[in-house]
Enzyme design. Structure first.
Site, PDB file in Angstrom:
ATOM      1  N   ARG A  90       7.553  -2.407  -2.656  1.00 56.78           N
ATOM      2  CA  ARG A  90       7.319  -2.899  -4.008  1.00 56.78           C
ATOM      3  C   ARG A  90       7.401  -1.741  -4.975  1.00 56.78           C
ATOM      4  NH1 ARG A  90       2.197  -6.621  -4.988  1.00 56.78           N
ATOM      5  NH2 ARG A  90       1.096  -4.670  -4.697  1.00 56.78           N
ATOM      6  N   THR A 143       6.848  -2.290 -11.536  1.00 59.36           N
ATOM      7  CA  THR A 143       7.239  -3.679 -11.831  1.00 59.36           C
ATOM      8  C   THR A 143       6.694  -4.665 -10.794  1.00 59.36           C
ATOM      9  OG1 THR A 143       9.227  -3.511 -10.467  1.00 59.36           O
ATOM     10  CG2 THR A 143       9.426  -2.807 -12.755  1.00 59.36           C
ATOM     11  N   ASP A 172      -4.110  -1.368   0.901  1.00 60.14           N
ATOM     12  CA  ASP A 172      -2.683  -1.202   1.195  1.00 60.14           C
ATOM     13  C   ASP A 172      -2.474  -1.206   2.704  1.00 60.14           C
ATOM     14  OD1 ASP A 172      -0.107   0.037   1.772  1.00 60.14           O
ATOM     15  OD2 ASP A 172      -0.018   0.433  -0.362  1.00 60.14           O
ATOM     16  N   ASP A 223      -0.253   1.682   4.266  1.00 65.10           N
ATOM     17  CA  ASP A 223      -0.947   2.974   4.254  1.00 65.10           C
ATOM     18  C   ASP A 223      -2.061   3.017   5.298  1.00 65.10           C
ATOM     19  OD1 ASP A 223       0.642   4.085   2.338  1.00 65.10           O
ATOM     20  OD2 ASP A 223      -0.750   3.782   0.683  1.00 65.10           O
TER      21      ASP A 223
HETATM   22  C1  PRP Z   1       3.322  -4.523   0.941  1.00 65.08           C
HETATM   23  C2  PRP Z   1       3.170  -5.608   1.961  1.00 65.08           C
HETATM   24  C3  PRP Z   1       4.239  -6.583   1.564  1.00 65.08           C
HETATM   25  C4  PRP Z   1       4.240  -6.472   0.065  1.00 65.08           C
HETATM   26  C5  PRP Z   1       3.480  -7.634  -0.497  1.00 65.08           C
HETATM   27  O1  PRP Z   1       4.347  -3.673   1.260  1.00 65.08           O
HETATM   28  O2  PRP Z   1       3.273  -5.171   3.282  1.00 65.08           O
HETATM   29  O3  PRP Z   1       5.516  -6.281   2.083  1.00 65.08           O
HETATM   30  O4  PRP Z   1       3.564  -5.253  -0.255  1.00 65.08           O
HETATM   31  O5  PRP Z   1       3.530  -7.635  -1.874  1.00 65.08           O
HETATM   32  P1  PRP Z   1       4.320  -8.758  -2.693  1.00 65.08           P
HETATM   33  O6  PRP Z   1       3.935 -10.084  -2.092  1.00 65.08           O
HETATM   34  O7  PRP Z   1       3.775  -8.588  -4.079  1.00 65.08           O
HETATM   35  O8  PRP Z   1       5.781  -8.497  -2.618  1.00 65.08           O
HETATM   36  P2  PRP Z   1       4.661  -2.337   0.422  1.00 65.08           P
HETATM   37  O9  PRP Z   1       5.627  -2.645  -0.652  1.00 65.08           O
HETATM   38  O10 PRP Z   1       3.382  -1.697   0.012  1.00 65.08           O
HETATM   39  O11 PRP Z   1       5.452  -1.456   1.466  1.00 65.08           O
HETATM   40  P3  PRP Z   1       4.959  -0.788   2.834  1.00 65.08           P
HETATM   41  O12 PRP Z   1       4.736  -1.901   3.828  1.00 65.08           O
HETATM   42  O13 PRP Z   1       6.098   0.094   3.206  1.00 65.08           O
HETATM   43  O14 PRP Z   1       3.685  -0.019   2.566  1.00 65.08           O
HETATM   44  N1  URA Z   2       0.440  -4.911  -0.490  1.00 71.09           N
HETATM   45  C1  URA Z   2      -0.638  -4.483   0.210  1.00 71.09           C
HETATM   46  O1  URA Z   2      -0.488  -3.726   1.194  1.00 71.09           O
HETATM   47  N2  URA Z   2      -1.853  -4.898  -0.171  1.00 71.09           N
HETATM   48  C2  URA Z   2      -2.043  -5.725  -1.203  1.00 71.09           C
HETATM   49  O2  URA Z   2      -3.199  -6.094  -1.485  1.00 71.09           O
HETATM   50  C3  URA Z   2      -0.922  -6.156  -1.936  1.00 71.09           C
HETATM   51  C4  URA Z   2       0.301  -5.742  -1.552  1.00 71.09           C
END
Ligand code: PRP
Ligand code: URA
Length: 209
Positions: free
Chosen positions: A104, A108, A200, A203
């Site tokens: 994400r 945005t 997160d 993370d």
């Molecule tokens: C997180 C999560 C989803 C997304 C959800 O990933 O694992 O993929 O955010 O958010 P959304 O419904 O608003 O799209 P992130 O983008 O943090 O990436 P990561 O898994 O690499 O940490």
């Molecule tokens: N992605 C995450 O990992 N946690 C949240 O709460 C939202 C998006």
């Protein structure tokens, strides 16, 4: 409209409560995500097709049921979805694994796609799309579109924690997709994090805080 299932199994609820807590470290977080994914697969695979098979027990010949052999693919959305794969594959060892890389944009909140590798016969497989978090729904919506573009037809989305906004966004864009979640939480905060959520997920799984 596809199914929306909030899984109320006590083991799932208990383990989710554990991983929500901010003092749970990476090692335990990872192990618990794995276990929850396995338990959720048990529920989400309830409608797998069975067929009759004639077998011989040491006592008699009998007709019993076995899986009909419909092919499955497990597709994690990177990174956090990776944490759910092992638990699922322990129950469905013949599944092929695809990967969809998305993050994400922090400003945005829009998903940015950076990698896609799927089994070549994805059009003939039922797909379990997995990601612990369904927040705005942007990532899941785009991942489902990417799967459909490549011919996938029967897609189930499995998430640990979902926001109402994300569920609605996926249902509006992809009414044919079933959603299985461990918890439908309250809302999203101004940074797009699920409340109360678990923070997160990527993370916490990979220790990159
Ligand atoms: C997180 C999560 C989803 C997304 C959800 O990933 O694992 O993929 O955010 O958010 P959304 O419904 O608003 O799209 P992130 O983008 O943090 O990436 P990561 O898994 O690499 O940490
Ligand atoms: N992605 C995450 O990992 N946690 C949240 O709460 C939202 C998006």
């Amino acid at each position: 409209m596809g199914k929306f299932v909030e899984m109320d199994h006590p083991l799932i609820q208990h383990k989710l409560t554990m991983i929500r807590q901010k003092n749970v470290g990476t090692k335990d977080f990872r192990a618990l995500v794995d276990e929850i994914a396995m338990l959720m697969t048990y529920e989400a695979s309830r409608d797998l097709q069975l067929e009759d098979v004639v077998i011989e027990t040491p006592v008699a010949t009998t007709t019993k049921m076995q899986l009909a052999g419909k092919k499955l693919a497990v597709v994690p959305i990177l990174r956090a979805g990776l944490g759910m794969v092992d638990g699922i594959v322990q129950l469905i060892p013949a599944a092929k694994i695809g990967h969809i890389g998305m993050y994400r944009d922090e400003e945005t909140l829009e998903p940015v796609e950076y990698f896609i590798k799927l089994p070549e016969d994805i059009d003939q497989r039922d797909v379990l799309l997995v990601d612990p978090m369904l927040a705005t729904g942007g990532s899941a919506k785009d991942a489902i579109s990417a799967l459909k573009k490549r011919g996938a037809k029967n897609i189930k989305l499995i998430t640990l924690v979902s926001a109402p906004e994300g569920v609605k966004a996926v249902q509006d864009a992809h009414p044919d997709v079933d959603i299985y979640t461990g918890s439908l939480d309250d809302s999203l905060n101004e940074n797009g994090y699920i409340v109360p959520g678990l923070g997160d997920a990527g993370d916490r799984l990979f220790g990159t805080m």
